[in-house]
Design a protein around this motif. Structure first.
Motif, PDB file in Angstrom:
ATOM      1  N   ALA A  91      61.726 -26.021 -25.214  1.00  0.00           N
ATOM      2  CA  ALA A  91      60.506 -26.600 -24.634  1.00  0.00           C
ATOM      3  C   ALA A  91      59.453 -26.817 -25.717  1.00  0.00           C
ATOM      4  O   ALA A  91      58.758 -27.849 -25.725  1.00  0.00           O
ATOM      5  CB  ALA A  91      59.968 -25.688 -23.529  1.00  0.00           C
ATOM      6  N   MET A  92      59.355 -25.872 -26.651  1.00  0.00           N
ATOM      7  CA  MET A  92      58.412 -26.019 -27.761  1.00  0.00           C
ATOM      8  C   MET A  92      58.803 -27.211 -28.641  1.00  0.00           C
ATOM      9  O   MET A  92      57.939 -27.972 -29.085  1.00  0.00           O
ATOM     10  CB  MET A  92      58.378 -24.731 -28.598  1.00  0.00           C
ATOM     11  N   MET A  93      60.105 -27.403 -28.863  1.00  0.00           N
ATOM     12  CA  MET A  93      60.565 -28.530 -29.684  1.00  0.00           C
ATOM     13  C   MET A  93      60.164 -29.858 -29.045  1.00  0.00           C
ATOM     14  O   MET A  93      59.662 -30.750 -29.726  1.00  0.00           O
ATOM     15  CB  MET A  93      62.095 -28.516 -29.849  1.00  0.00           C
ATOM     16  N   VAL A  94      60.387 -29.972 -27.756  1.00  0.00           N
ATOM     17  CA  VAL A  94      60.059 -31.219 -27.056  1.00  0.00           C
ATOM     18  C   VAL A  94      58.557 -31.480 -27.142  1.00  0.00           C
ATOM     19  O   VAL A  94      58.125 -32.578 -27.517  1.00  0.00           O
ATOM     20  CB  VAL A  94      60.534 -31.181 -25.585  1.00  0.00           C
ATOM     21  N   LYS A  95      57.751 -30.469 -26.854  1.00  0.00           N
ATOM     22  CA  LYS A  95      56.298 -30.627 -26.860  1.00  0.00           C
ATOM     23  C   LYS A  95      55.773 -30.956 -28.262  1.00  0.00           C
ATOM     24  O   LYS A  95      55.060 -31.940 -28.457  1.00  0.00           O
ATOM     25  CB  LYS A  95      55.649 -29.342 -26.346  1.00  0.00           C
ATOM     26  N   ASP A  96      56.129 -30.149 -29.239  1.00  0.00           N
ATOM     27  CA  ASP A  96      55.567 -30.304 -30.588  1.00  0.00           C
ATOM     28  C   ASP A  96      56.072 -31.567 -31.283  1.00  0.00           C
ATOM     29  O   ASP A  96      55.305 -32.269 -31.945  1.00  0.00           O
ATOM     30  CB  ASP A  96      55.878 -29.080 -31.452  1.00  0.00           C
ATOM     31  N   HIS A  97      57.346 -31.853 -31.147  1.00  0.00           N
ATOM     32  CA  HIS A  97      57.895 -33.030 -31.836  1.00  0.00           C
ATOM     33  C   HIS A  97      57.503 -34.334 -31.140  1.00  0.00           C
ATOM     34  O   HIS A  97      57.409 -35.372 -31.794  1.00  0.00           O
ATOM     35  CB  HIS A  97      59.408 -32.904 -32.024  1.00  0.00           C
ATOM     36  N   THR A  98      57.243 -34.280 -29.855  1.00  0.00           N
ATOM     37  CA  THR A  98      56.725 -35.470 -29.170  1.00  0.00           C
ATOM     38  C   THR A  98      55.331 -35.795 -29.705  1.00  0.00           C
ATOM     39  O   THR A  98      55.026 -36.960 -30.005  1.00  0.00           O
ATOM     40  CB  THR A  98      56.710 -35.267 -27.645  1.00  0.00           C
ATOM     41  N   ALA A  99      54.500 -34.778 -29.863  1.00  0.00           N
ATOM     42  CA  ALA A  99      53.149 -34.984 -30.399  1.00  0.00           C
ATOM     43  C   ALA A  99      53.211 -35.490 -31.847  1.00  0.00           C
ATOM     44  O   ALA A  99      52.499 -36.433 -32.219  1.00  0.00           O
ATOM     45  CB  ALA A  99      52.348 -33.685 -30.328  1.00  0.00           C
ATOM     46  N   ALA A 100      54.069 -34.887 -32.668  1.00  0.00           N
ATOM     47  CA  ALA A 100      54.195 -35.316 -34.070  1.00  0.00           C
ATOM     48  C   ALA A 100      54.750 -36.736 -34.156  1.00  0.00           C
ATOM     49  O   ALA A 100      54.316 -37.524 -35.007  1.00  0.00           O
ATOM     50  CB  ALA A 100      55.083 -34.340 -34.838  1.00  0.00           C
ATOM     51  N   SER A 101      55.681 -37.076 -33.278  1.00  0.00           N
ATOM     52  CA  SER A 101      56.258 -38.427 -33.270  1.00  0.00           C
ATOM     53  C   SER A 101      55.203 -39.471 -32.930  1.00  0.00           C
ATOM     54  O   SER A 101      55.188 -40.559 -33.513  1.00  0.00           O
ATOM     55  CB  SER A 101      57.406 -38.522 -32.268  1.00  0.00           C
ATOM     56  N   LYS A 102      54.338 -39.143 -32.004  1.00  0.00           N
ATOM     57  CA  LYS A 102      53.261 -40.064 -31.630  1.00  0.00           C
ATOM     58  C   LYS A 102      52.335 -40.290 -32.824  1.00  0.00           C
ATOM     59  O   LYS A 102      51.956 -41.426 -33.142  1.00  0.00           O
ATOM     60  CB  LYS A 102      52.488 -39.495 -30.430  1.00  0.00           C
ATOM     61  N   GLU A 103      51.972 -39.208 -33.484  1.00  0.00           N
ATOM     62  CA  GLU A 103      51.092 -39.317 -34.654  1.00  0.00           C
ATOM     63  C   GLU A 103      51.770 -40.118 -35.771  1.00  0.00           C
ATOM     64  O   GLU A 103      51.140 -40.974 -36.401  1.00  0.00           O
ATOM     65  CB  GLU A 103      50.721 -37.917 -35.147  1.00  0.00           C
ATOM     66  N   LEU A 104      53.055 -39.858 -35.999  1.00  0.00           N
ATOM     67  CA  LEU A 104      53.804 -40.595 -37.019  1.00  0.00           C
ATOM     68  C   LEU A 104      53.894 -42.070 -36.660  1.00  0.00           C
ATOM     69  O   LEU A 104      53.718 -42.945 -37.516  1.00  0.00           O
ATOM     70  CB  LEU A 104      55.211 -40.006 -37.177  1.00  0.00           C
ATOM     71  N   SER A 105      54.128 -42.361 -35.403  1.00  0.00           N
ATOM     72  CA  SER A 105      54.223 -43.750 -34.942  1.00  0.00           C
ATOM     73  C   SER A 105      52.898 -44.491 -35.163  1.00  0.00           C
ATOM     74  O   SER A 105      52.892 -45.637 -35.639  1.00  0.00           O
ATOM     75  CB  SER A 105      54.605 -43.776 -33.463  1.00  0.00           C
ATOM     76  N   ASP A 106      51.801 -43.848 -34.838  1.00  0.00           N
ATOM     77  CA  ASP A 106      50.487 -44.463 -35.042  1.00  0.00           C
ATOM     78  C   ASP A 106      50.230 -44.717 -36.526  1.00  0.00           C
ATOM     79  O   ASP A 106      49.723 -45.773 -36.905  1.00  0.00           O
ATOM     80  CB  ASP A 106      49.379 -43.580 -34.464  1.00  0.00           C
ATOM     81  N   LEU A 107      50.596 -43.754 -37.360  1.00  0.00           N
ATOM     82  CA  LEU A 107      50.413 -43.899 -38.802  1.00  0.00           C
ATOM     83  C   LEU A 107      51.279 -45.036 -39.337  1.00  0.00           C
ATOM     84  O   LEU A 107      50.812 -45.874 -40.111  1.00  0.00           O
ATOM     85  CB  LEU A 107      50.745 -42.580 -39.509  1.00  0.00           C
ATOM     86  N   ALA A 108      52.529 -45.071 -38.906  1.00  0.00           N
ATOM     87  CA  ALA A 108      53.441 -46.130 -39.352  1.00  0.00           C
ATOM     88  C   ALA A 108      52.918 -47.500 -38.942  1.00  0.00           C
ATOM     89  O   ALA A 108      52.956 -48.449 -39.736  1.00  0.00           O
ATOM     90  CB  ALA A 108      54.841 -45.903 -38.782  1.00  0.00           C
ATOM     91  N   MET A 109      52.420 -47.603 -37.715  1.00  0.00           N
ATOM     92  CA  MET A 109      51.888 -48.876 -37.242  1.00  0.00           C
ATOM     93  C   MET A 109      50.713 -49.325 -38.104  1.00  0.00           C
ATOM     94  O   MET A 109      50.599 -50.499 -38.460  1.00  0.00           O
ATOM     95  CB  MET A 109      51.465 -48.763 -35.770  1.00  0.00           C
ATOM     96  N   SER A 110      49.848 -48.391 -38.468  1.00  0.00           N
ATOM     97  CA  SER A 110      48.679 -48.738 -39.290  1.00  0.00           C
ATOM     98  C   SER A 110      49.085 -49.188 -40.690  1.00  0.00           C
ATOM     99  O   SER A 110      48.343 -49.896 -41.354  1.00  0.00           O
ATOM    100  CB  SER A 110      47.711 -47.558 -39.381  1.00  0.00           C
ATOM    101  N   LYS A 111      50.286 -48.781 -41.122  1.00  0.00           N
ATOM    102  CA  LYS A 111      50.770 -49.128 -42.462  1.00  0.00           C
ATOM    103  C   LYS A 111      51.781 -50.277 -42.411  1.00  0.00           C
ATOM    104  O   LYS A 111      52.365 -50.628 -43.429  1.00  0.00           O
ATOM    105  CB  LYS A 111      51.425 -47.912 -43.106  1.00  0.00           C
ATOM    106  N   ASN A 112      52.029 -50.808 -41.211  1.00  0.00           N
ATOM    107  CA  ASN A 112      52.995 -51.889 -41.015  1.00  0.00           C
ATOM    108  C   ASN A 112      54.410 -51.466 -41.428  1.00  0.00           C
ATOM    109  O   ASN A 112      55.158 -52.236 -42.024  1.00  0.00           O
ATOM    110  CB  ASN A 112      52.556 -53.153 -41.771  1.00  0.00           C
ATOM    111  N   ILE A 113      54.742 -50.212 -41.121  1.00  0.00           N
ATOM    112  CA  ILE A 113      56.060 -49.648 -41.397  1.00  0.00           C
ATOM    113  C   ILE A 113      56.860 -49.676 -40.094  1.00  0.00           C
ATOM    114  O   ILE A 113      56.367 -49.269 -39.047  1.00  0.00           O
ATOM    115  CB  ILE A 113      55.959 -48.185 -41.895  1.00  0.00           C
TER     116      ILE A 113
END
Length: 192
Positions: A86-108
């Motif tokens: 449950a911790m993996m799902v919660k924490d990695h979902t949050a990190a994935s969202k942050e990574l996705s936003d960062l990637a989008m801002s960098k056109n990655i």
């Protein structure tokens, strides 16, 4: 003459179709290639390659840890394993969202599915049940976090890494990855 032209056209279509269908079906590799092509022949190409490689590998790993966590929440028999999942799902979902936003801002371009290696881990897990599942899941989580920590340290601690935002994301994420690794190791040891 008409037959030769038609035959030539069909050969071109076949060749194009073969080339476009060939190659890797690894989503991570495809995302890296898309990013590389977007920035080809620019002064920032090498920097984008580094960002793209790190981000696509991190995204794939996080996807695997989320999917494996969901599976473990269903199949695990040990309460500690279920809690960890449950911790993996919660924490990695949050990190994935942050990574996705960062990637989008960098056109990655990030992959839309896991790498072939991560898919193999999932296939292997799906074949397990009961205590065998619990043990294999925790083995995979220790190993995955070993790899994650190494990859994130390479970026966070590299004085020559040029992108401050990507470096900051890696540095910010490292403590949570280390916490996951420590907890995974404790549970793995307790299951022996």
């Amino acid at each position: 003459m008409k037959k030769i032209a038609t035959t030539g056209l069909m050969a071109c279509v076949f060749l194009f179709g073969t080339m476009s269908c060939g190659g890797s079906n690894d989503s991570v590799e495809q995302a890296q290639n898309a990013t590389e092509q977007r920035f080809e022949d620019t002064a920032m190409e090498e920097e984008r390659d580094d960002q793209g490689e790190f981000m696509t590998k991190a995204a794939s790993s996080s996807m695997m840890e989320i999917e494996a966590g969901k599976l473990a929440q269903e199949r695990a028999t040990n309460p500690q394993v279920k809690e960890f999942a449950a911790m993996m799902v919660k924490d990695h979902t949050a990190a994935s969202k942050e990574l996705s936003d960062l990637a989008m801002s960098k056109n990655i371009t990030l992959p839309d599915s896991m790498s072939n290696d991560h898919m193999d881990h999932m296939r292997d897990l799906r074949e397990k049940q009961g205590a065998e599942f619990d043990k294999d899941y925790m083995d995979k989580m220790v190993s995955a976090h070993d790899n994650d920590i190494s990859m994130f340290e390479d970026v966070a601690e590299d004085n020559n890494y040029k992108d401050a935002e990507v470096k900051a994301f890696a540095a910010k994420t490292l403590p949570k990855l280390r916490e996951h690794h420590q907890r995974a190791q404790q549970i793995k040891d307790a299951l022996k």
